[in-house]
Design an enzyme around this catalytic site. Structure first.
Site, PDB file in Angstrom:
ATOM      1  N   ASP A  98      11.533  -0.640  -6.965  1.00  0.00           N
ATOM      2  CA  ASP A  98      10.771  -2.587  -6.393  1.00  0.00           C
ATOM      3  C   ASP A  98      10.513  -2.695  -4.861  1.00  0.00           C
ATOM      4  O   ASP A  98      10.732  -2.670  -3.786  1.00  0.00           O
ATOM      5  CB  ASP A  98      11.509  -3.326  -7.776  1.00  0.00           C
ATOM      6  CG  ASP A  98      11.144  -4.370  -7.222  1.00  0.00           C
ATOM      7  OD1 ASP A  98       9.801  -4.462  -7.839  1.00  0.00           O
ATOM      8  OD2 ASP A  98      11.841  -5.534  -7.330  1.00  0.00           O
ATOM      9  N   GLU A  99       8.693  -3.143  -4.922  1.00  0.00           N
ATOM     10  CA  GLU A  99       8.329  -4.234  -3.562  1.00  0.00           C
ATOM     11  C   GLU A  99       9.025  -3.322  -2.185  1.00  0.00           C
ATOM     12  O   GLU A  99       9.842  -3.547  -1.442  1.00  0.00           O
ATOM     13  CB  GLU A  99       9.968  -4.959  -4.071  1.00  0.00           C
ATOM     14  CG  GLU A  99       9.643  -6.636  -4.298  1.00  0.00           C
ATOM     15  CD  GLU A  99      10.206  -8.114  -4.382  1.00  0.00           C
ATOM     16  OE1 GLU A  99      10.186  -8.902  -4.796  1.00  0.00           O
ATOM     17  OE2 GLU A  99      12.090  -7.665  -4.833  1.00  0.00           O
TER      18      GLU A  99
END
Length: 836
Positions: A513-514
């Site tokens: 994620d991210e």
């Protein structure tokens, strides 16, 4: 995942009050006990766009305080702009959410009882007091000594009198709707159920339970429940005349059961222990909270016929213990509550930028360094303070291998699968810093090969990036063979723990994620790696990495799970669905559905493409979000407000049916969903279920943790288990039908289930309902966010206590009086005060 639209740049306009020349130099020792700090914001105006707030530092001592040789540090989750800082001061963003204010001029003192006011503009807006500075500490510069500030408070009210009145009347009107519906009998709502409440079956004193031997664990847990929560003693029996019979019967799905109550007694049929367990949870749900008493020796059950199974196979909670640690004991409490409401997947997020919280044999640095947050982090033996952790490191902020094994066994006994998450390649700073410490230690000892074995970063990488949480050094390097060796080692050790627990690991989550823009672009190791693998764009490093760690998991007999970006790729115009990996058996947790952000249909696009999807709707099911726009309510706000109504209104397979406003509360166009992708039949086959997420940036104690989880988690449980409701179908939302369904759920919740949470495990801390107030015909009328709670009030502007008057009906209004209302629970938890 935990998206934060914060910015790194800082602006600070500073004003100083009552500073004088340093005529009497003074040692800075004990400064932390000689000052108080308060954070204040303006009242009566919108704080959404770059508001100015201030830190007020007061000398509470009887002696003047020199400002030289010490500085003020704090965690602040928003961005601050320091371009125009007063020349007497220097404000710096260090990394993550850590800031420092230095008093650049050495000839300044603060006189006794005088104050400094440091005004600054916040980028990204403010929503409530938990956006304010936390974890404040003093650094004695040049001495490597630090101390936490003892006296700090944050302002909690921003309403004017008129704004407050309008807010309370709006809340009153919303609360009134909760009376318009019939109370739900079982929570979560069964697939099929009929009741004859004119007849009942009674259990008294000592009872017998006849259960199939395969269901011994489930029967034992129910017997223990009766012992702990009622005056009824139960024992196993082989008699066919036992009052409760739990019968193994072929033909039921894994989690399905049938419950029958009539004059002959109580009978539960199921094919599996899980089904039997859920039948017993429904039986417990039929016991009213008033009957949960050690002195109560009789239980009455209405005649009932229930045939039940869940709508979705995946009904989960993601708990973050990395940002702020929560103990094994607290995790066990959460598992108990999950089991009571038939949630079956515990996504355990114990690794992130700000902490590594699981002991890994063979890699002691992960907890020796990665679980320790200290102001003295520059020596590499700790990581920096974050999210209010303060200057002084706390003891054992991690789970031992034995702790984790106990959690696994406890969860398994309650039919909950634990899915561990090892966050990669971003959100990996705690791991990176831990392995850097290991590298330095072994290199110093002359073992360069050992030092490089698990190194996660390229020391020559000059890439410039800024993560969602403002880190510039939190992404591991996929060009390093040691990154994969590290992951393999950690996965093997986690897998061993599962084997020791007797709970084989089947799915592991590797994050994904991210990962911020700019990462890897100036890494020599990445450059060489790309040439070697004929990769022409750094964007293509991403799918290479995802595919490789997926193969690593498959080689160990595991399914890989991760956040939605694992199924996406940047094709040059931002991240989009990557069809190339759709058939690679990857499970995705899809959180990004921010209204107006363009990804509202992402869960459906990924499922339609072939990925297995768990809809972890941030808009509905992120439990770290604030409840409403009262400044006294804690929580994040980047996804908007998330009250229990928004959680319950989640339509997992027809998400757009009741979307009317964006995250900022603006009305959406009527044709908003026209061009959005909906679930196909293929997509429905790939749609595993739903999950709530709880990120702990603003949650540094167990009471706050439970207050954010409950009662909203019960709505998630109902949405995941209950059959599709009529209001979810079609293209037009039936407000009236929905409101009746919601009111019935809320009546069960407030009148019954939260009263049970007051008693289970010595009481849970849930969000105490706030009070709505309206002036009607010269009298003040009050109600609560959910029914079934006592309201206490005062008429003299004092805080209501259990000794105050109990509200029992409309109160004659006197314009010269100030009225305060509040709910107080049986275990003493206090609701927010409503002032009229």
């Amino acid at each position: 995942m935990s998206y934060q639209p914060y910015k790194k740049s800082i602006w600070l306009s500073t004003t100083m009050a009552l500073l004088t020349a340093n005529l009497f130099a003074q040692s800075p020792a004990n400064i932390e006990n000689k000052i108080s700090v308060r954070w204040e914001v303006p009242t009566g105006i919108s704080l959404k766009k770059n508001p100015t707030s201030k830190l007020i530092i007061k000398n509470t001592d009887s002696q003047q305080i020199a400002l030289k040789d010490w500085s003020l540090w704090f965690n602040f989750i928003r961005g601050i702009d320091a371009k125009s800082v007063d020349s007497r001061f220097k404000l710096s963003h260090r990394n993550g959410d850590l800031f420092q204010i230095e008093f650049a001029k050495n000839n300044l003192t603060l006189q006794p009882k005088d104050t400094i006011e440091i005004n600054f503009t916040t980028l990204g807006g403010l929503i409530n007091y938990t956006d304010g500075p936390i974890g404040l500490y003093v650094s004695y510069d040049g001495k490597d000594t630090y101390a936490d500030i003892k006296n700090y408070e944050a302002q909690r009210n921003t309403f004017t009198a008129e704004q407050r009145k309008a807010y309370l009347e709006q809340k009153f009107a919303s609360n009134e709707l909760l009376s318009k519906g019939s109370q739900q009998d079982i929570l979560p709502l069964p697939a099929q159920a009929s009741f004859d409440k004119t007849k009942s079956f009674k259990l008294t004193n000592t009872i017998s339970i006849n259960s199939d031997n395969d269901f011994n664990n489930e029967a034992a847990l129910f017997i223990q429940f009766l012992k702990d929560q009622t005056g009824i003693q139960a024992q196993k029996s082989t008699s066919k005349d036992a009052q409760i019979k739990i019968v193994k019967t072929a033909g039921f799905e894994d989690e399905a059961y049938a419950l029958n109550i009539d004059s002959k007694g109580i009978e539960i049929k199921a094919s599996t222990p899980t089904g039997a367990f859920y039948g017993l949870q429904s039986l417990k749900s039929l016991i009213p909270a008033a009957a949960w008493s050690p002195t109560n020796k009789s239980l009455n059950f209405p005649y009932a016929q229930v045939k039940d199974q869940p709508r979705f196979p995946y009904r989960g909670l993601m708990l973050d213990v990395a940002r702020n640690f929560h103990s094994k004991a607290e995790v066990l409490r959460i598992l108990d509550a999950m089991a009571q409401y038939k949630l079956n997947k515990f996504h355990f997020h114990f690794i992130d930028d700000e902490g590594w919280r699981l002991e890994i044999p063979g890699l002691p640095e992960l907890t020796e360094v990665g679980s320790v947050r200290s102001a003295n982090f520059k020596d590499g033996k700790a990581i920096q303070p974050a999210y209010g952790s303060g200057a002084v490191a706390k003891e054992k902020q991690y789970l031992s291998t034995q702790d984790y094994i106990e959690i696994l066994r406890y969860a398994a006994a309650r039919h909950i699968d634990v899915i561990p998450e090892i966050e990669t390649p971003g959100h990996a700073r705690a791991a990176i810093k831990s392995m850097e410490a290991r590298y330095n230690k072994l290199k110093k000892a002359g073992d360069l090969k050992g030092a490089e074995e698990y190194l996660l970063h390229d020391p020559e990488d000059l890439s410039v990036y800024n993560s969602a949480q403002n880190w510039n050094d939190n992404v591991l390097n996929p060009a390093l063979p040691s990154s994969y060796q590290f992951l393999s080692k950690v996965i093997d050790e986690v897998k061993k723990m599962h084997e020791q627990a007797g709970v084989p690991l089947k799915i592991i989550d590797l994050g994904g994620d991210e990962t911020p823009a700019g990462v890897w672009e100036k890494s020599p190791k990445i450059e060489a790696f790309m040439k070697e693998n004929n990769i022409t764009s750094v964007h293509d490093v991403w799918p290479y990495y995802i595919n490789r760690i997926n193969e690593l998991c498959h080689s160990k007999g595991l399914i890989m799970s991760g956040w939605e970006e694992m199924g996406m790729k940047n094709f040059g115009k931002g991240m989009d669905v990557n069809p190339a990996l759709a058939d690679h058996n990857i499970n995705l947790n899809v959180w990004n559905n921010l209204i107006g952000g363009g990804q509202e249909d992402l869960a459906y696009r990924l499922a339609n493409a072939g990925y297995k999807v768990v809809f972890t709707s941030a808009y509905n099911n992120y439990l770290d979000m604030t409840w409403d726009h009262n400044f006294a309510e804690p929580g994040h706000s980047w996804v908007g407000l998330v009250d229990i109504n928004k959680t319950y209104s989640f339509a997992p397979e027809n998400y757009f049916i009741n979307l009317f406003k964006d995250n900022s509360g603006n009305e959406l166009p009527k044709d908003f969903a026209k061009n959005k992708v909906h679930l196909t039949e293929k997509g429905k086959a790939n749609f595993l279920g739903v999950k709530a997420g709880l990120w702990s940036e603003k949650i540094n104690n167990d009471t706050r943790l439970e207050e954010m989880i409950f009662p909203r988690l019960l709505a998630v449980a109902d949405r995941g288990w209950a059959p599709e409701q009529s209001w979810e179908n079609g293209e037009n939302f039936d407000h009236q039908t929905y409101q009746k369904s919601y009111a019935g759920f809320m009546q069960k919740l407030g009148n019954d289930e939260l009263k049970k949470l007051d008693k289970l495990n010595k009481g849970y801390h849930y969000r105490v309902p706030a009070v709505g107030v309206k002036l009607i015909d010269g009298k003040l009328t009050a109600n609560t966010d959910y029914p079934g709670f006592k309201i206490y009030y005062s008429e003299d502007n004092t805080e209501p206590t259990l000794k105050s008057k109990e509200y029992k009906g409309a109160i004659p209004f006197n314009s010269k009086s100030t009225y305060k209302f509040r709910v107080i629970t049986p275990i003493g938890d206090l609701g927010i005060v409503s002032t009229y």
